[in-house]
Design a protein around this motif. Sequence first.
Motif, PDB file in Angstrom:
ATOM      1  N   SER A 102       0.837  -1.200   0.000  1.00 53.63           N
ATOM      2  CA  SER A 102       0.000   0.000   0.000  1.00 53.63           C
ATOM      3  C   SER A 102       0.873   1.252   0.000  1.00 53.63           C
ATOM      4  CB  SER A 102      -0.921  -0.008   1.230  1.00 53.63           C
ATOM      5  OG  SER A 102      -1.755  -1.134   1.205  1.00 53.63           O
ATOM      6  N   PHE A 103       1.386   1.583  -1.177  1.00 51.56           N
ATOM      7  CA  PHE A 103       2.252   2.748  -1.306  1.00 51.56           C
ATOM      8  C   PHE A 103       2.349   3.142  -2.774  1.00 51.56           C
ATOM      9  CE2 PHE A 103       6.408   4.649  -2.178  1.00 51.56           C
ATOM     10  CZ  PHE A 103       6.448   5.659  -1.228  1.00 51.56           C
ATOM     11  N   PHE A 104       2.401   4.456  -3.039  1.00 48.98           N
ATOM     12  CA  PHE A 104       2.709   4.904  -4.388  1.00 48.98           C
ATOM     13  C   PHE A 104       3.618   6.123  -4.307  1.00 48.98           C
ATOM     14  CE2 PHE A 104      -0.018   8.604  -4.132  1.00 48.98           C
ATOM     15  CZ  PHE A 104       0.466   9.446  -5.135  1.00 48.98           C
ATOM     16  N   SER A 105       4.399   6.333  -5.367  1.00 53.84           N
ATOM     17  CA  SER A 105       5.186   7.562  -5.483  1.00 53.84           C
ATOM     18  C   SER A 105       5.239   7.960  -6.950  1.00 53.84           C
ATOM     19  CB  SER A 105       6.603   7.376  -4.924  1.00 53.84           C
ATOM     20  OG  SER A 105       7.294   6.385  -5.648  1.00 53.84           O
ATOM     21  N   VAL A 106       5.468   9.232  -7.177  1.00 48.60           N
ATOM     22  CA  VAL A 106       5.512   9.756  -8.536  1.00 48.60           C
ATOM     23  C   VAL A 106       6.945   9.704  -9.060  1.00 48.60           C
ATOM     24  CG1 VAL A 106       5.154  11.798  -9.986  1.00 48.60           C
ATOM     25  CG2 VAL A 106       3.503  11.232  -8.200  1.00 48.60           C
ATOM     26  N   LYS A 107       7.150   9.014 -10.169  1.00 40.80           N
ATOM     27  CA  LYS A 107       8.402   8.953 -10.931  1.00 40.80           C
ATOM     28  C   LYS A 107       9.556   8.255 -10.226  1.00 40.80           C
ATOM     29  CE  LYS A 107       7.190  12.935 -13.739  1.00 40.80           C
ATOM     30  NZ  LYS A 107       7.452  14.328 -14.090  1.00 40.80           N
ATOM     31  N   GLN A 108       9.810   8.592  -8.954  1.00 40.24           N
ATOM     32  CA  GLN A 108      10.961   8.012  -8.263  1.00 40.24           C
ATOM     33  C   GLN A 108      10.549   6.886  -7.332  1.00 40.24           C
ATOM     34  OE1 GLN A 108      12.979  11.350  -6.380  1.00 40.24           O
ATOM     35  NE2 GLN A 108      14.738  10.930  -7.670  1.00 40.24           N
ATOM     36  N   MET A 147      -2.896  20.942  -6.312  1.00 42.94           N
ATOM     37  CA  MET A 147      -2.337  20.011  -5.339  1.00 42.94           C
ATOM     38  C   MET A 147      -1.744  18.818  -6.083  1.00 42.94           C
ATOM     39  SD  MET A 147      -1.684  19.475  -2.197  1.00 42.94           S
ATOM     40  CE  MET A 147      -2.772  20.485  -1.191  1.00 42.94           C
ATOM     41  N   GLN A 148      -0.456  18.579  -5.887  1.00 43.55           N
ATOM     42  CA  GLN A 148       0.217  17.488  -6.585  1.00 43.55           C
ATOM     43  C   GLN A 148       0.584  16.401  -5.574  1.00 43.55           C
ATOM     44  OE1 GLN A 148       3.405  19.823  -8.471  1.00 43.55           O
ATOM     45  NE2 GLN A 148       2.333  19.632 -10.416  1.00 43.55           N
ATOM     46  N   TYR A 149      -0.161  15.298  -5.615  1.00 47.45           N
ATOM     47  CA  TYR A 149       0.090  14.203  -4.676  1.00 47.45           C
ATOM     48  C   TYR A 149       1.343  13.438  -5.113  1.00 47.45           C
ATOM     49  CZ  TYR A 149      -4.479  15.207  -2.781  1.00 47.45           C
ATOM     50  OH  TYR A 149      -5.535  15.843  -2.188  1.00 47.45           O
ATOM     51  N   GLU A 150       2.335  13.385  -4.234  1.00 46.03           N
ATOM     52  CA  GLU A 150       3.622  12.795  -4.595  1.00 46.03           C
ATOM     53  C   GLU A 150       3.835  11.405  -4.007  1.00 46.03           C
ATOM     54  OE1 GLU A 150       8.012  14.605  -4.411  1.00 46.03           O
ATOM     55  OE2 GLU A 150       6.610  15.357  -5.911  1.00 46.03           O
ATOM     56  N   ILE A 180       4.819   2.895  -8.907  1.00 50.12           N
ATOM     57  CA  ILE A 180       5.440   4.118  -9.395  1.00 50.12           C
ATOM     58  C   ILE A 180       4.582   4.631 -10.534  1.00 50.12           C
ATOM     59  CG2 ILE A 180       7.565   5.181 -10.248  1.00 50.12           C
ATOM     60  CD1 ILE A 180       7.814   3.689  -7.539  1.00 50.12           C
ATOM     61  N   VAL A 181       4.150   5.894 -10.450  1.00 47.11           N
ATOM     62  CA  VAL A 181       3.327   6.470 -11.515  1.00 47.11           C
ATOM     63  C   VAL A 181       4.076   7.633 -12.149  1.00 47.11           C
ATOM     64  CG1 VAL A 181       1.185   5.735 -10.408  1.00 47.11           C
ATOM     65  CG2 VAL A 181       2.080   8.017  -9.938  1.00 47.11           C
ATOM     66  N   GLU A 182       3.779   7.902 -13.409  1.00 46.08           N
ATOM     67  CA  GLU A 182       4.531   8.910 -14.163  1.00 46.08           C
ATOM     68  C   GLU A 182       4.016  10.327 -13.948  1.00 46.08           C
ATOM     69  OE1 GLU A 182       7.385   8.738 -15.978  1.00 46.08           O
ATOM     70  OE2 GLU A 182       7.443   6.780 -14.999  1.00 46.08           O
ATOM     71  N   ASP A 183       2.710  10.468 -13.770  1.00 43.31           N
ATOM     72  CA  ASP A 183       2.111  11.802 -13.636  1.00 43.31           C
ATOM     73  C   ASP A 183       1.446  11.945 -12.274  1.00 43.31           C
ATOM     74  OD1 ASP A 183       2.735  12.607 -16.329  1.00 43.31           O
ATOM     75  OD2 ASP A 183       1.149  11.232 -16.982  1.00 43.31           O
ATOM     76  N   TYR A 184       1.348  13.198 -11.811  1.00 45.04           N
ATOM     77  CA  TYR A 184       0.695  13.449 -10.531  1.00 45.04           C
ATOM     78  C   TYR A 184      -0.775  13.065 -10.616  1.00 45.04           C
ATOM     79  CZ  TYR A 184       4.804  16.013  -8.991  1.00 45.04           C
ATOM     80  OH  TYR A 184       6.077  16.339  -8.624  1.00 45.04           O
ATOM     81  N   PRO A 185      -1.239  12.199  -9.718  1.00 48.80           N
ATOM     82  CA  PRO A 185      -2.633  11.743  -9.791  1.00 48.80           C
ATOM     83  C   PRO A 185      -3.592  12.710  -9.087  1.00 48.80           C
ATOM     84  CG  PRO A 185      -1.497  10.607  -8.013  1.00 48.80           C
ATOM     85  CD  PRO A 185      -0.474  11.507  -8.661  1.00 48.80           C
ATOM     86  N   THR A 186      -4.867  12.568  -9.391  1.00 53.21           N
ATOM     87  CA  THR A 186      -5.900  13.240  -8.609  1.00 53.21           C
ATOM     88  C   THR A 186      -6.008  12.528  -7.270  1.00 53.21           C
ATOM     89  OG1 THR A 186      -7.642  11.787  -9.409  1.00 53.21           O
ATOM     90  CG2 THR A 186      -7.166  13.765 -10.723  1.00 53.21           C
ATOM     91  N   SER A 187      -6.754  13.107  -6.345  1.00 55.23           N
ATOM     92  CA  SER A 187      -6.909  12.462  -5.044  1.00 55.23           C
ATOM     93  C   SER A 187      -7.593  11.099  -5.194  1.00 55.23           C
ATOM     94  CB  SER A 187      -7.695  13.356  -4.082  1.00 55.23           C
ATOM     95  OG  SER A 187      -8.961  13.686  -4.609  1.00 55.23           O
ATOM     96  N   ALA A 188      -8.584  11.004  -6.087  1.00 57.36           N
ATOM     97  CA  ALA A 188      -9.279   9.725  -6.294  1.00 57.36           C
ATOM     98  C   ALA A 188      -8.321   8.670  -6.840  1.00 57.36           C
ATOM     99  CB  ALA A 188     -10.453   9.922  -7.255  1.00 57.36           C
ATOM    100  N   GLU A 189      -7.439   9.075  -7.761  1.00 60.62           N
ATOM    101  CA  GLU A 189      -6.456   8.140  -8.317  1.00 60.62           C
ATOM    102  C   GLU A 189      -5.412   7.758  -7.271  1.00 60.62           C
ATOM    103  OE1 GLU A 189      -6.470   9.645 -12.988  1.00 60.62           O
ATOM    104  OE2 GLU A 189      -5.158  10.608 -11.512  1.00 60.62           O
ATOM    105  N   ALA A 190      -4.966   8.755  -6.485  1.00 63.41           N
ATOM    106  CA  ALA A 190      -3.927   8.515  -5.477  1.00 63.41           C
ATOM    107  C   ALA A 190      -4.383   7.501  -4.436  1.00 63.41           C
ATOM    108  CB  ALA A 190      -3.549   9.831  -4.799  1.00 63.41           C
TER     109      ALA A 190
END
Length: 350
Positions: free
Chosen positions: A15-21, A119-122, A30-40
């Motif tokens: 249960s974890f995600f991060s953007v790019k790194q 707001m950019q969820y990282e 790992i996701v490439e673009d900043y997600p919306t809150s629903a996606e995050a």
Amino acid sequence: MAHNINFNEQTGQHSFFSVKQKAWHGLGQIVEDYPTSAEAIKFAGLDYTVEKRPLFTVDNGYLNKDDELEHSEIEVPNYFATIRTDSEQVLGVVGRDYSIVQNRDAFSFFDAIVGGDGMQYETAGALGNGERIFITAKLPGYIKVGSDDYIEKYLFLTTSHDGSGSITAAFTPVRIVCQNTLGAALRNSSNTIKIRHTANAEERLKVAHKVMGISNGMADELDGIFNQWAKVRITDKDVMKLIQQAMAPSKEVLKSLKTGEELSTVFKNICDNAFMYAMASPTQQTETTKGTLFGAFNAITGYFQNVKEYKDDEAKVKSIIGGTGQLRTQAAFDLCLGYAKSGAEALTLN
């Protein structure tokens, strides 16, 4: 270094995600673009709900007609279990007035801070069985120190489902070149706000706007302070003095520094490691940090972020956001404010 990232058996993912790194633990999505809150929420495996259910114990029991021991349930008054509904795991025991803040509500809190825009969820994730969650998000804009040293503005939020603590939101400026968290309280204000789990949604929304006001105010003030410090020269000898005083864990150690008494090996090693970071780290060789007061402050934050070893990632976050790391950073910040005003006199122990 250990981790405590939740493993969701239903999805087979952490249960974890991060953007790019990738994070140091290499887990999660790992996701490439900043997600919306629903996606995050989905990327981080936080799309579960928590319920507060009655808590029961049993009596001493009695023998039935078949000489078998039977027990009757007794409801525990004023206490409840918090249950993760997708896995039926017990997350904790809470009181009658405890109000559950669902994971989606924590993201809604962040969205409310900037009206859902910018707001950019990282990163986001859950620890343990999902009893604690955390979110980091990047705010629009930068603090610029000198001509090319940029500090990003972040908000960090953590909340628990086990009754162990308040909802905590913190403003955490992060220097891009080395990813040091530069959080420090200014004057009589704090970069951290705690919200009781008994607070209702309307109260939490008011606090969201208060957080944004504090973040904007602190960013503007830090911009001026850090740019001033980048122009203040400091000797290596004074850097070590500043490190020793900022890292001192007690009045007794400060007294020993004043009188020249022998210091513990552990304390000396901490100060030496922070000083080595100040002198040798590539991030300390820039125009804004080499031989400057800003560089001396960055050495303290850099020690806790990049040098000190922690038991696990959760311990590191706790230290930097609300523990020893934050206390030492605040001490360094106050010493630097004094040094900017009166130079080496500010490091004279009275």
